[in-house]
Each structure stands twice: as C-alpha cells, then as structure tokens.
Design a protein around this motif. Structure first.
Motif, mmCIF file in Angstrom:
data_model
loop_
_atom_site.group_PDB
_atom_site.id
_atom_site.type_symbol
_atom_site.label_atom_id
_atom_site.label_comp_id
_atom_site.label_asym_id
_atom_site.label_seq_id
_atom_site.Cartn_x
_atom_site.Cartn_y
_atom_site.Cartn_z
ATOM 1 N N ASP A 113 0.819 -1.208 0.000
ATOM 2 C CA ASP A 113 0.000 0.000 0.000
ATOM 3 C C ASP A 113 0.855 1.261 0.000
ATOM 4 O OD1 ASP A 113 0.857 -0.594 2.605
ATOM 5 O OD2 ASP A 113 -0.863 0.404 3.533
ATOM 6 N N ARG A 114 2.013 1.217 0.655
ATOM 7 C CA ARG A 114 2.911 2.384 0.669
ATOM 8 C C ARG A 114 3.516 2.607 -0.717
ATOM 9 N NH1 ARG A 114 5.859 2.369 6.659
ATOM 10 N NH2 ARG A 114 4.091 1.472 7.776
ATOM 11 N N LEU A 115 3.895 1.525 -1.364
ATOM 12 C CA LEU A 115 4.497 1.666 -2.686
ATOM 13 C C LEU A 115 3.455 2.057 -3.733
ATOM 14 C CD1 LEU A 115 7.025 -1.303 -2.617
ATOM 15 C CD2 LEU A 115 7.466 1.126 -2.257
ATOM 16 N N ALA A 116 2.226 1.591 -3.571
ATOM 17 C CA ALA A 116 1.154 2.009 -4.478
ATOM 18 C C ALA A 116 0.885 3.501 -4.335
ATOM 19 C CB ALA A 116 -0.110 1.208 -4.195
ATOM 20 N N ALA A 117 0.974 4.010 -3.104
ATOM 21 C CA ALA A 117 0.778 5.446 -2.880
ATOM 22 C C ALA A 117 1.891 6.249 -3.551
ATOM 23 C CB ALA A 117 0.743 5.744 -1.385
ATOM 24 N N TYR A 118 3.107 5.747 -3.487
ATOM 25 C CA TYR A 118 4.219 6.438 -4.165
ATOM 26 C C TYR A 118 4.018 6.444 -5.675
ATOM 27 C CZ TYR A 118 8.817 7.327 -6.134
ATOM 28 O OH TYR A 118 9.847 7.843 -6.884
ATOM 29 N N ASP A 119 3.632 5.316 -6.232
ATOM 30 C CA ASP A 119 3.403 5.230 -7.676
ATOM 31 C C ASP A 119 2.339 6.230 -8.119
ATOM 32 O OD1 ASP A 119 3.631 3.970 -10.315
ATOM 33 O OD2 ASP A 119 1.654 3.142 -9.884
ATOM 34 N N ARG A 120 1.236 6.301 -7.389
ATOM 35 C CA ARG A 120 0.177 7.242 -7.737
ATOM 36 C C ARG A 120 0.666 8.690 -7.652
ATOM 37 N NH1 ARG A 120 -2.861 3.793 -4.410
ATOM 38 N NH2 ARG A 120 -2.696 5.297 -2.693
ATOM 39 N N ALA A 121 1.486 8.959 -6.653
ATOM 40 C CA ALA A 121 1.944 10.332 -6.430
ATOM 41 C C ALA A 121 2.838 10.839 -7.548
ATOM 42 C CB ALA A 121 2.686 10.425 -5.089
ATOM 43 N N ARG A 122 3.545 9.961 -8.246
ATOM 44 C CA ARG A 122 4.531 10.406 -9.223
ATOM 45 C C ARG A 122 4.041 10.352 -10.666
ATOM 46 N NH1 ARG A 122 6.381 13.784 -8.271
ATOM 47 N NH2 ARG A 122 8.297 13.686 -9.462
ATOM 48 N N ARG A 123 2.954 9.666 -10.953
ATOM 49 C CA ARG A 123 2.556 9.430 -12.340
ATOM 50 C C ARG A 123 2.317 10.728 -13.121
ATOM 51 N NH1 ARG A 123 0.557 4.297 -14.084
ATOM 52 N NH2 ARG A 123 0.913 2.686 -12.502
ATOM 53 N N ILE A 124 1.442 11.591 -12.635
ATOM 54 C CA ILE A 124 1.064 12.775 -13.412
ATOM 55 C C ILE A 124 2.236 13.725 -13.554
ATOM 56 C CG2 ILE A 124 -0.410 14.814 -13.444
ATOM 57 C CD1 ILE A 124 -2.595 13.133 -12.140
ATOM 58 N N ASP A 125 2.951 13.996 -12.462
ATOM 59 C CA ASP A 125 4.055 14.957 -12.481
ATOM 60 C C ASP A 125 5.129 14.529 -13.482
ATOM 61 O OD1 ASP A 125 5.694 17.113 -11.776
ATOM 62 O OD2 ASP A 125 6.563 16.064 -10.062
ATOM 63 N N VAL A 126 5.597 13.298 -13.349
ATOM 64 C CA VAL A 126 6.705 12.833 -14.204
ATOM 65 C C VAL A 126 6.264 12.748 -15.662
ATOM 66 C CG1 VAL A 126 8.239 10.900 -14.711
ATOM 67 C CG2 VAL A 126 7.862 11.605 -12.337
ATOM 68 N N ARG A 127 5.115 12.183 -15.927
ATOM 69 C CA ARG A 127 4.712 11.961 -17.312
ATOM 70 C C ARG A 127 4.394 13.268 -18.028
ATOM 71 N NH1 ARG A 127 1.279 6.340 -16.356
ATOM 72 N NH2 ARG A 127 3.147 5.068 -15.983
ATOM 73 N N SER A 128 3.760 14.190 -17.336
ATOM 74 C CA SER A 128 3.442 15.463 -17.986
ATOM 75 C C SER A 128 4.706 16.247 -18.309
ATOM 76 C CB SER A 128 2.506 16.291 -17.102
ATOM 77 O OG SER A 128 3.126 16.630 -15.874
#
Length: 395
Positions: free
Chosen positions: A331-346
């Motif tokens: 659950d901690r790693l899933a939260a990290y993945d969600r947190a970085r998706r939009i920022d990095v990809r955009s």
C-alpha cells in the motif's frame, strides 16, 4: 584457510537499501534515515567534474532544507533571479525575447545553481554524518525480491537484505529490471556540450536560454562573473566543438551567445553527453521504488532533471512514512506510484515536445511555439502558472 573454504560473511540487514550513490540516491537515503529507518546506500560516490551544474529550483531547495542538507550546499550556490528565453532558430515566425522575474512570485530567486560534482560530494558528507545511515562503496551485481524482503548480491560477494530497495541506479537500472518494470528508451540526434566559463560582463543572476535549430544553448549564472554552459548540438558538430582548444572553444561559445556576456574564457572542466530519454510504466514494484534517472530521463530543458528526482524523494519519504511497520508494504508503494505518475509523465512529454519542436523546422510548429512564448510573455496568470510549474510548486 583458503578463500574457497572461508565462511561466508553474514548479510548486512537494513530497513531500506538504496542502490546508487548519486545525488538522488543520497538524498533519498538521508530523507528516509531522518524518518528513523535504518538505511544503506550501495554504490561508489566519485562524481566526475565535467562542467555540469544543477539548477535547483525553489521547490528543490525547500526539499533539501527539509532533509537538513541545504546549509552545507548554500555556500556553493548562485541565485537564479531572472530566466530569459531567446528564439534563435531563424524561423520566419519568432517571438521576442521573454524574461521571467522571481519577484513576480514574491521570491528572491527561482532557485540556485550549483556544480554537480560538489553537490554530490556534499550530500555524501551529509550522509556520512547521519546516524543509522551507512554507505557501502560497492555495486549490486544482482538482486531478487520476494514478498518478505529484497536480497542484493554485491560485486564484492557481500549481501544486503532489506524490506525495501530504492532504485537510484541510473537509466540502466538493475533495480528496475529486477522488479519487472517496463521502460521505454529513445535517443535524440543531439549531444550536450557542458563547460564552466568566466566572462567579461556580469550576468546579473540571469539564466539565458537560446532556442536554436539544434536544441537549447543555455548559460546559467555561477558565483562571480562565471556561468555554466549546456549546449545541445548535432553529434558531429558537438564532436568538432569539443575538440577545439580552450581559446577557440570560448570564442565559439561567445559567438553563439551573441556576446551578451562579453569575452569568455574557460574556467573549469568541460564534457559531452549524448542525449536520450527514458520513461517507465510504473514507479514501484514488489518491495522496489524508482527515483531519479532510474525512473525518468530527458534533455536538460527547463532545469527539470534532478528537480524531478528530488520530488521523487519527497514523495517516497511521504509514502513510506516515519519508522514503524513495513517500509516496503504494497500500500505504501502504491501510494508512491500514484503520487509520481502525473508529475513525471506530464513534464517528460512537455520537454520532449519542446525539444522536438526546435529540431523540426516545420513552419506550423514554429508558429505554435512562437505563439506560446508570446502568450507566456503577455498573459499574467499564464506566466505565473508556468513559473510555478517550473518550480515544482502548486498553482
């Protein structure tokens, strides 16, 4: 007793193992150790001086303040008060020069420019002073993950066991490969020539980015009458420029800069780095998280590289949380993945689009880019939004 019959060393056991001794890996290790986790950094820290500097935007400076390392870095840094973009593509439709002032956002400076090698060295020294943080001057040869732990086998034969491994091991990340995280890689027909130069005129804390047909040519202020250079060129031309003697090289830079800083001379090392990009389909796997260039690589446009990596660090520290429980829990790693998706990809998409638009020479693309710069120059809310985005600050 022969080496073959010697007893195997007991593994090093920690909460978090960070693979990679560069700036992003060291910052991640410091941030997590400050939260009480027992951390080991695996990887040599011998930064090569090649004329590269890092423009740390305000958001990154704040992250470094939060993890307690900025006081050691501040004496090495030079403020970025003004950012100027000049269209030097020779296109039929060109926007006038556009400048952004930190004062428009109520800031003294957009950020601070610092040479890459001293930055990494200062982070390593800060890591050495942290209780509960050890550095292992070795490299991972292989690793395996399972639901309970990660086991890293080092090239020296030692082993490290951890509940979480942080991949800060660059664009060819072993951690990424072992976690089964898919990466897409590409290359540009560009090489970045880097150098540090002294010049006749003061820079007035202004970073100037010329947009040319081969990519950006950027001069970033350093302490005194000195600036760092990032000059993107076609590989063949970059090879010719890099082969020039010091005086001819400085003269070529002065000419390309339209002599805005007067006569120049080389005042530090120089280097050349082929340009490419990397993007990943996710930022975490089983007991694994990626930060820095293990997760994203793109050209040095808009000072986003390490700034994005430091935002990875802040997001990972937040997701993992203070000591207690399992740092590698799904659950901690899933939260990290969600947190970085939009920022990095955009940001990866935006930088890639701008870089390719400079290389295209297609008139409609030139018009669109020119209109965009004109809008940034004249529309106040859009200017402020763009500046905050560049700083990694919420609008």
């Amino acid at each position: 007793m022969t080496e073959a019959s010697a007893p195997a060393q007991d593994p090093v056991r920690v909460d978090v193992a960070v693979a990679g001794g560069g700036a992003a890996g060291l910052a991640a290790a410091i941030a997590l150790s400050r939260q009480g986790w027992d951390v080991a950094v695996i990887g040599p820290t011998a930064p090569r001086r090649d004329g590269r500097t890092i423009a740390l935007m305000d958001g990154s400076v704040r992250i470094l303040q939060q993890i307690g390392v900025w006081p050691a870095l501040e004496p090495l840094a030079s403020p970025l008060v003004t950012l100027t973009i000049i269209d030097d593509t020779g296109a039929l439709f060109r926007a006038p020069p556009t400048s952004f002032q930190a004062g428009e956002l109520g800031l003294d400076a957009f950020g601070q420019n610092i040479e890459a090698a001293p930055l990494t060295a200062a982070l390593a020294e800060a890591a050495d002073q942290r209780p509960g943080l050890s550095r292992i001057d070795d490299s991972a040869a292989s690793l395996r993950t399972n639901p309970d732990k990660v086991v890293l086998s080092l090239k020296s034969g030692r082993r490290v066991e951890a509940a979480l491994v942080v991949g800060a091991d660059g664009r060819h990340s072993l951690v990424r490969e072992a976690a089964g995280i898919r990466a897409r890689e590409w290359s540009y027909t560009q090489t970045a020539v880097t150098a540090i130069l002294a010049h006749e005129r003061p820079h007035h804390d202004t970073s100037t980015e010329f947009h040319t047909r081969e990519g950006p040519f950027t001069l970033v202020p350093m302490q005194g009458r000195r600036s760092s250079l990032v000059w993107l060129l076609a590989p063949e031309k970059a090879e010719r420029v890099a082969a020039l003697d010091d005086a001819a090289f400085a003269a070529a830079v002065e000419k390309q800069a339209q002599s805005i800083l007067g006569a120049m001379r080389l005042d530090g090392p120089r280097g050349a780095v082929p340009m490419g990009g990397v993007t990943v389909d996710r930022f975490a796997g089983e007991r694994s998280a990626l930060v820095g260039e293990a997760a994203h690589v793109f050209p040095p446009i808009g000072a986003q590289g390490l700034n994005l990596g430091l935002r990875d660090v802040a997001a990972l520290a937040k997701a993992v949380g203070p000591v207690g429980g399992d740092p590698g829990a799904p659950d901690r790693l899933a939260a990290y993945d969600r947190a970085r998706r939009i920022d990095v990809r955009s940001r990866t998409a935006a930088v890639d689009l701008l870089n390719r638009s400079l290389l295209s020479g297609f008139l409609p693309v030139d018009i669109a880019r020119g209109l965009g710069l004109m809008a940034l120059s004249s529309i106040g809310p859009l200017r402020r939004f763009a500046m905050r985005q560049g700083l990694g600050t919420a609008p």
